[in-house]
Design an enzyme around this catalytic site. Structure first.
Site, PDB file in Angstrom:
ATOM      1  N   THR A  47       0.829  -1.207   0.000  1.00  0.00           N
ATOM      2  CA  THR A  47       0.000   0.000   0.000  1.00  0.00           C
ATOM      3  C   THR A  47       0.862   1.254   0.000  1.00  0.00           C
ATOM      4  OG1 THR A  47      -1.664  -1.192   1.280  1.00  0.00           O
ATOM      5  CG2 THR A  47      -1.864   1.197   1.194  1.00  0.00           C
ATOM      6  N   THR A  48       1.885   1.277   0.864  1.00  0.00           N
ATOM      7  CA  THR A  48       2.765   2.443   0.941  1.00  0.00           C
ATOM      8  C   THR A  48       3.553   2.621  -0.345  1.00  0.00           C
ATOM      9  OG1 THR A  48       2.931   2.075   3.319  1.00  0.00           O
ATOM     10  CG2 THR A  48       4.545   3.551   2.352  1.00  0.00           C
ATOM     11  N   TYR A 110     -13.157  -4.416  -2.059  1.00  0.00           N
ATOM     12  CA  TYR A 110     -14.275  -4.021  -2.919  1.00  0.00           C
ATOM     13  C   TYR A 110     -15.298  -5.129  -3.160  1.00  0.00           C
ATOM     14  CZ  TYR A 110     -17.059  -1.734  -6.493  1.00  0.00           C
ATOM     15  OH  TYR A 110     -18.101  -1.194  -7.175  1.00  0.00           O
ATOM     16  N   TYR A 136      -2.311 -10.059   5.000  1.00  0.00           N
ATOM     17  CA  TYR A 136      -2.374  -8.625   5.319  1.00  0.00           C
ATOM     18  C   TYR A 136      -3.833  -8.240   5.523  1.00  0.00           C
ATOM     19  CZ  TYR A 136      -1.764  -3.534   4.535  1.00  0.00           C
ATOM     20  OH  TYR A 136      -1.771  -2.168   4.643  1.00  0.00           O
ATOM     21  N   ARG A 141      -9.082  -0.290   4.928  1.00  0.00           N
ATOM     22  CA  ARG A 141      -8.930  -0.082   3.481  1.00  0.00           C
ATOM     23  C   ARG A 141      -9.758  -1.060   2.652  1.00  0.00           C
ATOM     24  NH1 ARG A 141      -4.752   3.102   1.628  1.00  0.00           N
ATOM     25  NH2 ARG A 141      -3.325   3.912   3.203  1.00  0.00           N
ATOM     26  N   LYS A 164       0.111  -9.637   8.803  1.00  0.00           N
ATOM     27  CA  LYS A 164       0.201  -8.206   9.125  1.00  0.00           C
ATOM     28  C   LYS A 164      -1.196  -7.780   9.539  1.00  0.00           C
ATOM     29  CE  LYS A 164       1.151  -3.644   7.118  1.00  0.00           C
ATOM     30  NZ  LYS A 164       1.470  -2.884   5.878  1.00  0.00           N
ATOM     31  N   ILE A 205       5.382  -4.068  10.761  1.00  0.00           N
ATOM     32  CA  ILE A 205       5.571  -3.678   9.363  1.00  0.00           C
ATOM     33  C   ILE A 205       5.164  -2.215   9.294  1.00  0.00           C
ATOM     34  CG2 ILE A 205       4.921  -4.058   6.967  1.00  0.00           C
ATOM     35  CD1 ILE A 205       4.492  -6.990   7.611  1.00  0.00           C
TER      36      ILE A 205
END
Length: 291
Positions: A47-48, A110, A136, A141, A164, A205
């Site tokens: 994501t980052t 989604y 994750y 999100r 994560k 993380i």
């Protein structure tokens, strides 16, 4: 079992003024994160790393570049998850050919699968590779939350070795209580990372480790070595920055703030790809004050 260490940085993807990957800055950033900020592994194209706006070709080139440049100094974890199981399998197989050390697979976003669908999704991807897999879970999100129960079911699959976790400290506790030996939990939230470690997480993380990785390394290892007071003190010192990199004076999407912070230290121009935007003047002043 691959040891990814206790401090993992979810690395940004530097862009140049033409909105293309800046390979010179990427190389210098990898060196800086390993040598100065004590990152033991790097997540590439998470994501980052702005994975939603990177093409498959860019992701694979980032994986290839990171493996070559890190040259064994840290582990390279490829972000190959998506909300499309077949596509995730394809990208995972391609990444596996490039020498990466592990995979980070995000909960599908989604399309909102149920827990049975989530189990089958991760099981299918894990079956397509021999590499170790880190789940994750980031419901803020993805909307969908991977439950502690499903996480523990997935932990029985031999190459699913960690998660994560960003849902809650309660969930970290539940997973830690039922996890098989060797299964590791990483906090995905800098602000609650210390608390997560105290209830059973193995490490963090991190985003903030781009700029305070050395301090975070000291915090984690102080706790592990039994100096809880020193670890708590470091966490207290860092908390305003942990929160500020996401709050600024107004909420700012990751990685806009940390990219600007890196820019002030000579690592890139701070640009992010639309639909993300960079910080306002007031936000830049706030970030500078945090640093």
């Amino acid at each position: 079992m691959v040891d990814f260490g206790r401090l993992i940085t979810a690395m940004v993807t530097p862009f140049n003024d033409q909105d293309e990957i800046d390979w010179d800055v990427t190389a210098r950033l990898i060196d800086y994160l390993i040598e100065e900020q004590k990152s033991e592994s790097l997540v590439i194209c998470g994501t980052t790393g702005e994975s939603p706006t990177l093409t498959d070709e860019e992701k694979l080139e980032m994986f290839r570049f990171a493996v070559k440049h890190a040259a064994g100094r840290c582990k390279i974890i490829a972000g190959t998850g998506s909300n499309n199981t077949k596509h995730s399998i394809h990208l995972t197989r391609e990444a596996s050919k490039l020498g990466v050390d592990g995979l980070l697979l995000v909960v599908p976003y989604y399309n909102k699968p149920n827990q049975a669908g989530l189990y089958q999704h991760f099981k299918a991807i894990a079956a397509a590779t021999e590499l170790p897999v880190i789940l994750y879970n980031v419901p803020g999100r993805t909307v969908t939350c991977l439950s502690a129960e499903t996480t523990l079911q997935l932990a029985q699959i031999s190459n699913i070795v960690a998660t994560k976790e960003c849902a809650s400290i309660d969930q970290v506790t539940e997973i830690a209580a039922g996890a098989p030996e060797g299964f590791r939990i990483y906090s995905g939230e800098d602000a609650t990372g210390f608390a997560a470690i105290t209830v059973g997480a193995y490490g963090i993380i991190s985003v903030a480790s781009h700029v305070v990785g050395q301090k975070m390394h000291d915090m984690i290892h102080s706790y592990v070595s039994g100096d809880v007071t020193e670890a708590a003190k470091i966490n207290q010192q860092l908390l305003p920055l942990f929160k500020g990199l996401f709050a600024c004076p107004d909420p700012l999407p990751n990685p806009s703030a940390v990219k600007y912070a890196l820019c002030t230290r000579g690592y890139g121009n701070g640009d992010v790809r639309l639909p993300l935007i960079g910080p306002s003047e007031a936000q830049r002043e706030f970030i500078q004050a945090l640093l």
